[in-house]
Scaffold this motif. Structure first.
Motif, PDB file in Angstrom:
ATOM      1  N   ARG A   1      25.206  43.791  48.292  1.00 22.31           N
ATOM      2  CA  ARG A   1      26.547  44.083  48.319  1.00 22.31           C
ATOM      3  C   ARG A   1      27.773  42.771  48.046  1.00 22.31           C
ATOM      4  NH1 ARG A   1      28.719  49.161  48.800  1.00 22.31           N
ATOM      5  NH2 ARG A   1      26.995  49.872  50.350  1.00 22.31           N
ATOM      6  N   ALA A   2      27.148  41.635  48.694  1.00 20.84           N
ATOM      7  CA  ALA A   2      28.181  40.581  48.657  1.00 20.84           C
ATOM      8  C   ALA A   2      28.247  40.459  47.213  1.00 20.84           C
ATOM      9  CB  ALA A   2      27.846  39.088  49.149  1.00 20.84           C
ATOM     10  N   ALA A   3      27.580  40.010  46.553  1.00 17.01           N
ATOM     11  CA  ALA A   3      27.174  39.354  44.705  1.00 17.01           C
ATOM     12  C   ALA A   3      27.613  40.924  44.506  1.00 17.01           C
ATOM     13  CB  ALA A   3      25.510  39.284  45.163  1.00 17.01           C
ATOM     14  N   THR A   4      27.828  42.320  44.556  1.00 17.32           N
ATOM     15  CA  THR A   4      27.402  42.997  43.615  1.00 17.32           C
ATOM     16  C   THR A   4      29.694  43.659  43.442  1.00 17.32           C
ATOM     17  OG1 THR A   4      27.509  44.771  44.854  1.00 17.32           O
ATOM     18  CG2 THR A   4      25.850  44.639  43.284  1.00 17.32           C
ATOM     19  N   MET A   5      30.024  43.037  45.532  1.00 22.73           N
ATOM     20  CA  MET A   5      31.593  43.029  45.382  1.00 22.73           C
ATOM     21  C   MET A   5      31.881  42.495  44.843  1.00 22.73           C
ATOM     22  SD  MET A   5      32.899  43.221  48.503  1.00 22.73           S
ATOM     23  CE  MET A   5      32.486  44.747  49.691  1.00 22.73           C
ATOM     24  N   GLN A   6      31.860  40.837  44.389  1.00 22.84           N
ATOM     25  CA  GLN A   6      32.342  39.751  43.695  1.00 22.84           C
ATOM     26  C   GLN A   6      31.784  39.931  42.145  1.00 22.84           C
ATOM     27  OE1 GLN A   6      30.457  35.768  45.019  1.00 22.84           O
ATOM     28  NE2 GLN A   6      32.013  35.355  43.735  1.00 22.84           N
ATOM     29  N   MET A   7      30.554  40.713  41.976  1.00 21.56           N
ATOM     30  CA  MET A   7      30.899  40.864  40.302  1.00 21.56           C
ATOM     31  C   MET A   7      32.488  41.765  40.373  1.00 21.56           C
ATOM     32  SD  MET A   7      28.342  42.231  37.729  1.00 21.56           S
ATOM     33  CE  MET A   7      27.900  43.612  38.961  1.00 21.56           C
ATOM     34  N   HIS A   8      32.345  42.640  40.979  1.00 25.08           N
ATOM     35  CA  HIS A   8      32.696  44.223  40.260  1.00 25.08           C
ATOM     36  C   HIS A   8      34.101  43.272  41.122  1.00 25.08           C
ATOM     37  CE1 HIS A   8      34.897  48.104  40.273  1.00 25.08           C
ATOM     38  NE2 HIS A   8      35.488  47.654  41.480  1.00 25.08           N
ATOM     39  N   ASP A   9      35.053  42.392  41.805  1.00 23.94           N
ATOM     40  CA  ASP A   9      36.304  42.217  41.894  1.00 23.94           C
ATOM     41  C   ASP A   9      36.819  41.392  40.551  1.00 23.94           C
ATOM     42  OD1 ASP A   9      36.825  43.626  44.320  1.00 23.94           O
ATOM     43  OD2 ASP A   9      36.163  41.889  45.721  1.00 23.94           O
ATOM     44  N   ALA A  10      35.682  40.497  40.475  1.00 29.84           N
ATOM     45  CA  ALA A  10      36.241  39.145  38.955  1.00 29.84           C
ATOM     46  C   ALA A  10      36.400  40.113  38.165  1.00 29.84           C
ATOM     47  CB  ALA A  10      35.273  38.541  39.087  1.00 29.84           C
ATOM     48  N   MET A  11      35.471  41.115  37.661  1.00 26.76           N
ATOM     49  CA  MET A  11      35.733  42.077  36.507  1.00 26.76           C
ATOM     50  C   MET A  11      36.675  43.218  36.526  1.00 26.76           C
ATOM     51  SD  MET A  11      31.440  43.576  36.447  1.00 26.76           S
ATOM     52  CE  MET A  11      32.645  44.449  33.843  1.00 26.76           C
ATOM     53  N   MET A  12      37.359  43.421  37.487  1.00 27.50           N
ATOM     54  CA  MET A  12      38.133  43.863  37.336  1.00 27.50           C
ATOM     55  C   MET A  12      39.878  43.250  37.016  1.00 27.50           C
ATOM     56  SD  MET A  12      37.428  47.388  38.125  1.00 27.50           S
ATOM     57  CE  MET A  12      39.029  48.262  37.893  1.00 27.50           C
ATOM     58  N   GLY A  13      39.740  42.497  37.598  1.00 27.76           N
ATOM     59  CA  GLY A  13      40.807  40.644  37.345  1.00 27.76           C
ATOM     60  C   GLY A  13      40.631  40.463  36.024  1.00 27.76           C
ATOM     61  N   ALA A  14      40.097  40.560  35.541  1.00 28.16           N
ATOM     62  CA  ALA A  14      39.326  39.712  33.888  1.00 28.16           C
ATOM     63  C   ALA A  14      40.534  40.388  33.154  1.00 28.16           C
ATOM     64  CB  ALA A  14      38.152  39.663  33.759  1.00 28.16           C
ATOM     65  N   LYS A  15      41.269  39.347  32.906  1.00 26.66           N
ATOM     66  CA  LYS A  15      42.050  39.671  31.656  1.00 26.66           C
ATOM     67  C   LYS A  15      42.428  38.844  30.631  1.00 26.66           C
ATOM     68  CE  LYS A  15      44.963  43.127  34.556  1.00 26.66           C
ATOM     69  NZ  LYS A  15      46.508  43.530  34.899  1.00 26.66           N
ATOM     70  N   GLY A  16      42.565  38.972  29.454  1.00 28.33           N
ATOM     71  CA  GLY A  16      42.837  37.975  27.822  1.00 28.33           C
ATOM     72  C   GLY A  16      44.083  38.552  27.520  1.00 28.33           C
ATOM     73  N   ALA A  17      43.960  37.633  26.240  1.00 31.97           N
ATOM     74  CA  ALA A  17      45.313  37.837  25.758  1.00 31.97           C
ATOM     75  C   ALA A  17      45.419  39.094  24.560  1.00 31.97           C
ATOM     76  CB  ALA A  17      45.766  36.748  24.636  1.00 31.97           C
ATOM     77  N   ASP A  18      44.117  39.356  24.284  1.00 28.36           N
ATOM     78  CA  ASP A  18      44.594  40.827  23.854  1.00 28.36           C
ATOM     79  C   ASP A  18      42.743  41.748  23.683  1.00 28.36           C
ATOM     80  OD1 ASP A  18      41.833  39.524  22.423  1.00 28.36           O
ATOM     81  OD2 ASP A  18      43.076  38.609  20.916  1.00 28.36           O
ATOM     82  N   ILE A  19      42.576  42.375  23.592  1.00 28.14           N
ATOM     83  CA  ILE A  19      41.207  43.466  23.640  1.00 28.14           C
ATOM     84  C   ILE A  19      40.173  42.615  23.812  1.00 28.14           C
ATOM     85  CG2 ILE A  19      41.066  44.671  21.954  1.00 28.14           C
ATOM     86  CD1 ILE A  19      41.015  46.113  25.172  1.00 28.14           C
ATOM     87  N   SER A  20      39.829  42.009  22.676  1.00 32.47           N
ATOM     88  CA  SER A  20      38.584  40.852  22.816  1.00 32.47           C
ATOM     89  C   SER A  20      38.800  40.107  23.831  1.00 32.47           C
ATOM     90  CB  SER A  20      38.911  40.188  20.952  1.00 32.47           C
ATOM     91  OG  SER A  20      38.533  40.922  20.424  1.00 32.47           O
ATOM     92  N   GLU A  21      39.161  39.398  23.924  1.00 30.61           N
ATOM     93  CA  GLU A  21      39.102  38.009  25.203  1.00 30.61           C
ATOM     94  C   GLU A  21      39.182  39.012  26.396  1.00 30.61           C
ATOM     95  OE1 GLU A  21      41.326  34.522  27.547  1.00 30.61           O
ATOM     96  OE2 GLU A  21      42.536  35.446  25.118  1.00 30.61           O
ATOM     97  N   THR A  22      39.564  40.722  26.325  1.00 28.81           N
ATOM     98  CA  THR A  22      39.691  41.261  27.428  1.00 28.81           C
ATOM     99  C   THR A  22      38.341  41.313  27.999  1.00 28.81           C
ATOM    100  OG1 THR A  22      41.797  41.750  27.816  1.00 28.81           O
ATOM    101  CG2 THR A  22      40.019  43.150  29.306  1.00 28.81           C
TER     102      THR A  22
END
Length: 265
Positions: A132-153
Motif C-alpha cells: 500500500r505505502a509503495a503504490t500510494m507514493q508512486m501514484h502521488d508522485a506520478m500525478m504530481g509530475a509535470k514538465g515544460a512540454d508533453i514529452s517532459e511530462t
C-alpha cells in the motif's frame, strides 16, 4: 415532560445524522469533482490512465506476498503501456516517442512472462496491504509530475513509475518471495533501475543511449571481397640459342725453306 425531552433528543439526533450525512456527501462530491477536473485537465492527458492503473494495482491481491507482487506488477505494466500509447498521440519528441514504443514492446513481453507465474488459491488480503505505502507514493508522485512540454511530462511520470516498481520489488523481496517468482522480481528490479537511469539522463538533455535502443535486426555479414584477379604470368624469354662454335681453321701449311726461296709461300 419526559416524552417531550425524548422527542427533542430524537430530533437533535436526526439533525446530527443528517448533518454528518450531508458532510460525507459533500466530501464525496468534492472528491468526485476534483477527480473530474483532474481527468479533464488538457495539460495531463495521462490522468485517466494513471487513475485506472492505481485502482487496478490496489485491487490485485494474490495468495501470498510474491503472488501479490506478480498480480500488481501486471497492472503496473499495463498502466505503462496505456500511458505510452497516450504519449504517442501527443506529438512527442523523437526520443520520447522512441522510449514510449520501447516501453510498449518491453512491458507487453514481460506481462506475458508474469502471467505464467500467477498462482491459484484464495487471495490473502494482508499480502496485498504490504504494498500500500509503495503504490500510494508512486501514484502521488506520478500525478504530481509535470514538465515544460508533453514529452517532459511523460518522462517525469515514467520516472516515478519505474521508481515505484523498484520499491514494490523491494517489498516482495523482503517478504518471502521464492523460486521463479523471486528470480522474476530480481530481474524486474534490475530492468527498472536501468530505466530510471535512462530517463534521468534524458531529463538532463541527453539522447537515448544505445543500450536503451531496440536492437536492430542483425545484418547479414558482408560478402568477403573476392581476391584480385591473378596477374598473368610474365612469359619468360626463351633461352638464347647458343652461338655455333666457329669451325676450326685448317692449320696453315708449313712453308719449307726451299719453297720460300722459290717464292712459293
Amino acid at each position: 415532560m419526559k416524552k417531550v425531552m425524548t422527542g427533542l433528543g430524537a430530533i437533535a439526533l436526526m439533525a446530527s445524522l443528517a448533518a454528518c450525512s450531508g458532510t460525507d456527501e459533500t466530501a464525496q462530491n468534492g472528491a468526485a469533482n476534483d477527480m473530474n477536473t483532474m481527468m479533464a485537465d488538457p495539460d495531463n492527458p495521462f490522468a485517466q490512465s494513471e487513475m485506472a492503473m492505481d485502482s487496478a494495482i490496489n485491487a490485485a491481491v494474490g495468495v501470498n506476498a510474491g503472488d501479490s507482487w506478480v498480480r500488481k506488477m501486471i497492472e503496473h505494466h499495463k498502466g505503462a503501456i496505456e500511458m505510452s500509447r497516450v504519449a504517442l498521440t501527443q506529438k512527442p519528441t523523437a526520443d520520447a516517442a522512441m522510449m514510449a514504443q520501447q516501453t510498449i514492446d518491453k512491458q507487453t513481453k514481460e506481462i506475458a512472462d508474469l502471467e505464467k507465474l500467477v498462482a491459484t488459491g484464495n487471495p490473502d488480503a494482508a499480502s496485498g496491504e504490504l504494498y500500500r505505502a509503495a503504490t500510494m507514493q508512486m501514484h502521488d508522485a506520478m500525478m504530481g509530475a509535470k514538465g515544460a512540454d508533453i514529452s517532459e511530462t511523460y518522462l517525469r511520470k515514467m520516472l516515478a513509475h519505474h521508481q515505484g516498481a523498484v520499491a514494490m520489488s523491494d517489498v516482495a523481496l523482503a517478504n518471502g518471495a521464492t523460486g521463479a517468482v523471486r528470480a522474476q522480481i530480481e530481474k524486474t528490479k534490475a530492468d527498472q533501475q536501468k530505466e530510471v537511469a535512462i530517463v534521468e539522463a534524458m531529463l538532463r538533455g541527453e539522447p537515448m543511449t544505445p543500450a536503451a535502443q531496440v536492437a536492430s535486426p542483425a545484418k547479414a555479414p558482408a560478402p568477403a571481397a573476392s581476391p584480385p584477379d591473378p596477374k598473368p604470368a610474365t612469359a619468360k624469354p626463351a633461352p638464347a640459342k647458343p652461338k655455333p662454335a666457329p669451325e676450326p681453321k685448317a692449320p696453315e701449311p708449313t712453308c719449307l725453306p726451299e719453297h720460300r726461296a722459290a717464292g712459293h709461300c
